[in-house]
Write a protein that holds these residues in place. Structure first.
Motif, PDB file in Angstrom:
ATOM      1  N   MET A  59      41.361 -52.992  44.458  1.00 20.20           N
ATOM      2  CA  MET A  59      40.224 -52.198  43.843  1.00 20.20           C
ATOM      3  C   MET A  59      40.197 -50.868  44.527  1.00 20.20           C
ATOM      4  SD  MET A  59      38.495 -54.115  41.799  1.00 20.20           S
ATOM      5  CE  MET A  59      36.668 -53.516  41.789  1.00 20.20           C
ATOM      6  N   MET A  60      40.910 -50.610  45.486  1.00 16.30           N
ATOM      7  CA  MET A  60      41.064 -49.401  46.133  1.00 16.30           C
ATOM      8  C   MET A  60      41.274 -48.276  45.288  1.00 16.30           C
ATOM      9  SD  MET A  60      39.720 -49.895  49.251  1.00 16.30           S
ATOM     10  CE  MET A  60      40.134 -48.258  50.079  1.00 16.30           C
ATOM     11  N   THR A  61      40.509 -47.005  45.363  1.00 16.37           N
ATOM     12  CA  THR A  61      40.867 -45.663  44.693  1.00 16.37           C
ATOM     13  C   THR A  61      40.870 -44.541  45.383  1.00 16.37           C
ATOM     14  OG1 THR A  61      38.623 -45.223  44.032  1.00 16.37           O
ATOM     15  CG2 THR A  61      39.860 -46.729  42.483  1.00 16.37           C
ATOM     16  N   THR A  62      41.478 -43.377  44.917  1.00 12.04           N
ATOM     17  CA  THR A  62      41.425 -42.246  46.069  1.00 12.04           C
ATOM     18  C   THR A  62      39.926 -41.478  45.855  1.00 12.04           C
ATOM     19  OG1 THR A  62      42.226 -40.919  44.022  1.00 12.04           O
ATOM     20  CG2 THR A  62      43.741 -41.846  45.730  1.00 12.04           C
ATOM     21  N   THR A  63      39.193 -41.762  44.645  1.00  7.17           N
ATOM     22  CA  THR A  63      37.829 -41.442  44.587  1.00  7.17           C
ATOM     23  C   THR A  63      36.898 -42.304  44.600  1.00  7.17           C
ATOM     24  OG1 THR A  63      38.026 -41.425  42.055  1.00  7.17           O
ATOM     25  CG2 THR A  63      38.642 -39.526  43.053  1.00  7.17           C
ATOM     26  N   VAL A  79      33.316 -46.369  40.595  1.00  3.46           N
ATOM     27  CA  VAL A  79      32.246 -46.161  39.647  1.00  3.46           C
ATOM     28  C   VAL A  79      31.597 -47.336  39.027  1.00  3.46           C
ATOM     29  CG1 VAL A  79      31.398 -45.088  37.380  1.00  3.46           C
ATOM     30  CG2 VAL A  79      33.123 -43.870  38.930  1.00  3.46           C
ATOM     31  N   ALA A  80      30.201 -47.663  39.204  1.00  6.46           N
ATOM     32  CA  ALA A  80      29.666 -48.949  38.681  1.00  6.46           C
ATOM     33  C   ALA A  80      28.770 -48.444  37.555  1.00  6.46           C
ATOM     34  CB  ALA A  80      28.897 -49.518  39.883  1.00  6.46           C
ATOM     35  N   LEU A  81      28.712 -49.165  36.381  1.00  4.51           N
ATOM     36  CA  LEU A  81      27.869 -49.075  35.268  1.00  4.51           C
ATOM     37  C   LEU A  81      26.938 -50.121  35.499  1.00  4.51           C
ATOM     38  CD1 LEU A  81      26.999 -47.744  32.788  1.00  4.51           C
ATOM     39  CD2 LEU A  81      28.775 -49.087  31.728  1.00  4.51           C
ATOM     40  N   VAL A  82      25.713 -50.147  35.478  1.00  8.44           N
ATOM     41  CA  VAL A  82      24.800 -51.101  35.597  1.00  8.44           C
ATOM     42  C   VAL A  82      23.589 -51.102  34.496  1.00  8.44           C
ATOM     43  CG1 VAL A  82      22.740 -52.197  37.222  1.00  8.44           C
ATOM     44  CG2 VAL A  82      24.904 -50.786  38.121  1.00  8.44           C
ATOM     45  N   THR A  83      23.754 -52.056  33.555  1.00  6.96           N
ATOM     46  CA  THR A  83      22.674 -51.942  32.570  1.00  6.96           C
ATOM     47  C   THR A  83      21.349 -52.691  32.912  1.00  6.96           C
ATOM     48  OG1 THR A  83      23.328 -54.212  31.605  1.00  6.96           O
ATOM     49  CG2 THR A  83      24.755 -52.388  30.896  1.00  6.96           C
ATOM     50  N   LEU A 117      33.464 -39.302  34.963  1.00  8.73           N
ATOM     51  CA  LEU A 117      33.813 -39.579  36.090  1.00  8.73           C
ATOM     52  C   LEU A 117      35.238 -40.063  36.130  1.00  8.73           C
ATOM     53  CD1 LEU A 117      30.386 -41.560  37.084  1.00  8.73           C
ATOM     54  CD2 LEU A 117      31.170 -39.291  37.590  1.00  8.73           C
ATOM     55  N   GLY A 118      35.737 -40.181  35.002  1.00 14.84           N
ATOM     56  CA  GLY A 118      37.149 -40.786  35.006  1.00 14.84           C
ATOM     57  C   GLY A 118      37.469 -42.191  34.805  1.00 14.84           C
ATOM     58  N   HIS A 119      36.825 -42.853  35.417  1.00 16.28           N
ATOM     59  CA  HIS A 119      36.894 -44.523  35.353  1.00 16.28           C
ATOM     60  C   HIS A 119      35.613 -45.033  35.634  1.00 16.28           C
ATOM     61  CE1 HIS A 119      36.803 -44.280  39.922  1.00 16.28           C
ATOM     62  NE2 HIS A 119      36.920 -42.795  39.923  1.00 16.28           N
ATOM     63  N   ILE A 120      35.816 -46.431  35.414  1.00 15.01           N
ATOM     64  CA  ILE A 120      34.547 -47.423  35.631  1.00 15.01           C
ATOM     65  C   ILE A 120      35.163 -48.563  36.351  1.00 15.01           C
ATOM     66  CG2 ILE A 120      33.114 -49.195  34.540  1.00 15.01           C
ATOM     67  CD1 ILE A 120      32.663 -47.020  32.142  1.00 15.01           C
ATOM     68  N   ASP A 121      34.931 -49.055  37.432  1.00 11.46           N
ATOM     69  CA  ASP A 121      35.505 -50.010  38.194  1.00 11.46           C
ATOM     70  C   ASP A 121      34.884 -51.167  38.151  1.00 11.46           C
ATOM     71  OD1 ASP A 121      37.646 -48.212  39.564  1.00 11.46           O
ATOM     72  OD2 ASP A 121      36.000 -47.065  40.002  1.00 11.46           O
TER      73      ASP A 121
END
Length: 272
Positions: A1-5, A8-12, A73-77
Motif C-alpha cells: 500500500m506504499m506510495t510516493t505521495t 487518498v481515501a474517499l469516504v461516503t 489527486l491522481g489516485h484513490i487508495d
C-alpha cells in the motif's frame, strides 16, 4: 500500500456520525481525505478533509465524483462505503417501492461506488474497499428487517468480491459496528404502510434502539477499526467494532442455534 505521495481515501456519508469520525481519523493517519454527503455546501469540513457532494443512488454522480477525485489527486487508495439509512418498522409494513429505495442506498450505492473505483485500483495494483456493515449483518434484528437484509446483502457481496479482486492487489473488507452513539434513529426511514397489529412491537423497538444508541460506543471507536482495516499489512476480512458487537459475535460463534435464538429474543425484549 506504499506510495510516493500521501494515500487518498474517499469516504461516503462523511458529514456526521461514523463517516465524519472516520474521515477525521484517516486524515490524522496521514491520508488525503475526500468526504461525501448529499449537500455539503453549507458545512465546514474537518481539518484535512475536503467535502464533495454525492448522491450514491445516481450512477452518473458516482462516476463523476470518482473521476473528480482521481483527476485532482491522481489516485484513490481506500474507499470507505459508509453512506446508508436505517429503518424502523416490521417488514410487512414496508411497501415494495420503499424497500427498493432503501436497497438503492444501502446496497446498490455500495455497488456503484465500488464499480467506479475498481478499474482504477486494479490498474494501480493496490487498493482497499472497506464496507461499513453492522452487527445486523450477521444476526437478526426484529423490526429492522429491511435494514438487516441490506446489511446481509453487503456482507455476501463483500466477501465474494474480495475473492474476485484479491489477485489484483485489491481487498474488500467489512467493519461491523454494534450500537453507536449517533443520530441513527432520527435518520431512520419509517415504514410507509404501518399496521396496528405491529404498533406495540414497533414502540418496544424504538425505545430499545434509543436506549442502546444513547449508551453505545463513540463513533471514534468504529473509526479506529476502519483505519486499522485501511492500514494493516495483513488485513482481516471482517472486524467487529464496539463492545456489544464483540460480545454478540462471540456468542454467535459458539452458541447452539436454539440458544442464540433465545439470546436474540431476550436482547430485543420479546416473549420467549
Amino acid at each position: 500500500m506504499m506510495t510516493t505521495t500521501p494515500q487518498v481515501a474517499l469516504v461516503t456519508g462523511a458529514t456526521s456520525g461514523i463517516g465524519k469520525a472516520t474521515a477525521i481519523a484517516l486524515a490524522a493517519a496521514g491520508f488525503q481525505v475526500i468526504g461525501t454527503g448529499r449537500n455539503t455546501a453549507q458545512l465546514t469540513a474537518p481539518a484535512g478533509v475536503t467535502y464533495l457532494d454525492l448522491d450514491v443512488t445516481s450512477d452518473e454522480l458516482v462516476a463523476s465524483a470518482v473521476k473528480q477525485v482521481i483527476d485532482r489527486l491522481g489516485h484513490i487508495d481506500v474507499l470507505v462505503n459508509n453512506a446508508g439509512v436505517g429503518t424502523t418498522g416490521a417488514a410487512e409494513e414496508f411497501s415494495i417501492t420503499q424497500t427498493q429505495d432503501i436497497f438503492d442506498i444501502n446496497v446498490y450505492g455500495i455497488m456503484r461506488t465500488t464499480k467506479a473505483v475498481l478499474p482504477h485500483m486494479r490498474v494501480q495494483g493496490r487498493g482497499r474497499i472497506i464496507n461499513v456493515s453492522s452487527l445486523s449483518g450477521f444476526v437478526p434484528s426484529p423490526f429492522m428487517a429491511l435494514y438487516v437484509s441490506t446489511k446481509h446483502a453487503v456482507e455476501g457481496y463483500s466477501q465474494s468480491l474480495d475473492h474476485e479482486v484479491r489477485d489484483y492487489g485489491v481487498r474488500v473488507l467489512l467493519v461491523e459496528p454494534g450500537p453507536i452513539n449517533t443520530p441513527f434513529a432520527g435518520h431512520s426511514v419509517e415504514a410507509d404502510t404501518p399496521m396496528p397489529l405491529y404498533a406495540a412491537g414497533r414502540r418496544n423497538y424504538d425505545e430499545l434502539l434509543e436506549k442502546n444508541l444513547s449508551s453505545g460506543d463513540d463513533p471514534a471507536v468504529v473509526a479506529k477499526v476502519i483505519v486499522a482495516a485501511a492500514t494493516d499489512r495483513n488485513p482481516k476480512l471482517r472486524r467487529t467494532a464496539g463492545t456489544t458487537a464483540r460480545i454478540i459475535n462471540a456468542v454467535h460463534r459458539v452458541a447452539p442455534a436454539r440458544i442464540f435464538d433465545r439470546v436474540i429474543r431476550r436482547f430485543n425484549r420479546m416473549p420467549s
